[in-house]
Design a protein around this motif. Structure first.
Motif, short mmCIF file in Angstrom:
data_model
loop_
_atom_site.label_atom_id
_atom_site.label_comp_id
_atom_site.label_asym_id
_atom_site.label_seq_id
_atom_site.Cartn_x
_atom_site.Cartn_y
_atom_site.Cartn_z
N PRO A 122 0.83 -1.45 -0.05
CA PRO A 122 -0.02 -0.25 -0.07
C PRO A 122 0.98 1.34 0.12
O PRO A 122 1.97 1.23 0.30
CB PRO A 122 -0.47 0.07 1.38
CG PRO A 122 0.04 -0.94 2.15
CD PRO A 122 0.81 -1.70 1.19
N THR A 123 0.15 2.45 -0.46
CA THR A 123 0.77 3.86 -0.48
C THR A 123 -0.15 4.52 0.49
O THR A 123 -1.29 3.98 0.69
CB THR A 123 1.04 4.27 -1.68
OG1 THR A 123 -0.48 4.91 -2.30
CG2 THR A 123 1.64 3.62 -2.94
N HIS A 124 0.31 5.28 1.05
CA HIS A 124 -0.39 6.47 1.67
C HIS A 124 -0.02 7.82 1.37
O HIS A 124 1.21 8.23 1.41
CB HIS A 124 -0.61 5.91 3.06
CG HIS A 124 -1.60 7.00 3.78
ND1 HIS A 124 -2.85 6.91 3.50
CD2 HIS A 124 -1.58 7.73 5.04
CE1 HIS A 124 -3.58 7.60 4.58
NE2 HIS A 124 -2.61 8.16 5.29
N THR A 125 -0.95 8.82 1.52
CA THR A 125 -0.65 10.39 1.60
C THR A 125 -1.48 10.60 2.74
O THR A 125 -2.34 10.26 3.13
CB THR A 125 -1.13 10.97 0.05
OG1 THR A 125 -2.54 10.95 -0.06
CG2 THR A 125 -0.35 10.63 -1.06
N PHE A 126 -0.80 11.72 3.20
CA PHE A 126 -1.39 12.47 4.43
C PHE A 126 -0.87 13.98 4.46
O PHE A 126 0.18 14.32 3.68
CB PHE A 126 -1.11 11.82 5.56
CG PHE A 126 0.17 11.69 5.90
CD1 PHE A 126 0.95 12.38 6.90
CD2 PHE A 126 1.14 10.34 5.25
CE1 PHE A 126 2.22 11.97 7.33
CE2 PHE A 126 2.36 10.27 5.68
CZ PHE A 126 2.91 10.80 6.77
N LEU A 127 -1.59 14.62 5.08
CA LEU A 127 -1.47 16.00 5.51
C LEU A 127 -1.03 16.24 7.07
O LEU A 127 -1.61 15.59 7.69
CB LEU A 127 -2.51 16.94 5.13
CG LEU A 127 -2.36 18.52 5.34
CD1 LEU A 127 -3.17 19.25 3.94
CD2 LEU A 127 -2.91 19.16 6.39
N ILE A 128 0.10 17.00 6.95
CA ILE A 128 0.45 17.52 8.52
C ILE A 128 0.41 18.95 8.48
O ILE A 128 0.59 19.78 7.42
CB ILE A 128 1.91 16.94 8.85
CG1 ILE A 128 2.83 17.46 7.96
CG2 ILE A 128 1.68 15.37 8.83
CD1 ILE A 128 4.19 17.04 8.51
#
Length: 188
Positions: free
Chosen positions: A98-104
Motif C-alpha cells: 500500500p501507499t499512503h498520502t497524508f497532510l500534516i
C-alpha cells in the motif's frame, strides 16, 4: 455544513466525515465505490484519476490521494503551515504494497496529522515534532500492510516518505506517482 462555512481543522474533519467516502473516479467518469470488488481491482490502475479538492467536493468519492488534495485546498486557503506527504514501500518491482498520502500542519508549537481516509487512524493527532509524527505514521502503515498480508516487519526499512507539491488535477496513477516522488525532496 457547507465547505465554504468551515473555519477550523475540526470542522473540516467533520465535513469530510459527513460528505466524503472512500472510492475513486475513473477516466471513464465512473465512480468506483467498492474497493473489494473485482471491478475495482481490474480498473484501478488503468482508470483511476487523482482529483483536485473541487473535484472531490463534487464527486464525494476519493482515495487518500484525492482527500489530501481537498485538505490541501482548505489549509492553503486558510494560510496554515502544512505539508503533504506521500509514503510507500520503495521497491524496484511491481508489488501490491500500500501507499499512503497524508497532510500534516503546524499550529501553536505542535504538529498535527490530519487523517480522514486511513480508517483505523481517522482523526487529528497531535505530536511534539514533525519527525515523531512521520515515524508514527510509518509504523501505522507497516502495521496495516502486515495485517493485510502485504508486508513483513523488516519492510519498515523500505518505507520512504516524500513531501510533494500540488499535482495537476486528474493525473493517472503513473503520472501521479512520478509527481509525488519527484516534485520535492525525500524526507527519509
Amino acid at each position: 455544513m457547507n465547505y465554504e462555512d468551515i473555519t477550523n481543522p475540526k470542522q473540516l474533519f467533520q465535513y469530510m466525515t459527513q460528505n466524503i467516502k472512500y472510492g475513486f473516479v475513473g477516466k471513464n467518469g465512473k465512480i468506483y465505490k467498492d474497493q473489494n470488488s473485482e471491478e475495482w481491482e481490474n480498473d484501478w490502475y488503468s482508470e483511476c484519476i487523482v482529483q483536485d479538492g473541487d473535484g472531490l467536493i463534487k464527486s464525494q468519492y476519493g482515495t487518500c490521494w484525492d482527500q489530501v488534495e481537498l485538505e490541501r485546498k482548505w489549509f492553503a486557503d486558510h494560510n496554515y503551515q502544512y505539508k503533504t506527504i506521500f509514503m510507500w514501500f520503495e521497491v524496484n518491482e511491481p508489488n501490491n504494497k500500500p501507499t499512503h498520502t497524508f497532510l500534516i500542519y503546524f499550529e501553536n508549537g505542535k504538529w498535527y496529522w490530519f487523517e480522514h481516509s486511513f480508517g483505523a487512524n481517522r482523526g487529528i493527532h497531535e505530536f511534539a515534532s514533525e519527525e515523531t509524527l512521520i515515524e508514527y505514521v510509518k509504523y501505522k502503515q507497516l502495521e496495516f500492510a502486515m495485517q493485510t498480508g502485504r508486508a513483513i516487519k523488516e519492510d519498515i526499512n523500505l518505507i520512504r516518505c516524500y513531501e510533494y507539491s500540488k499535482p495537476e488535477p486528474n493525473l493517472g496513477v503513473d503520472d501521479y506517482i512520478y509527481h509525488v516522488t519527484n516534485s520535492m525532496d525525500m524526507i527519509k
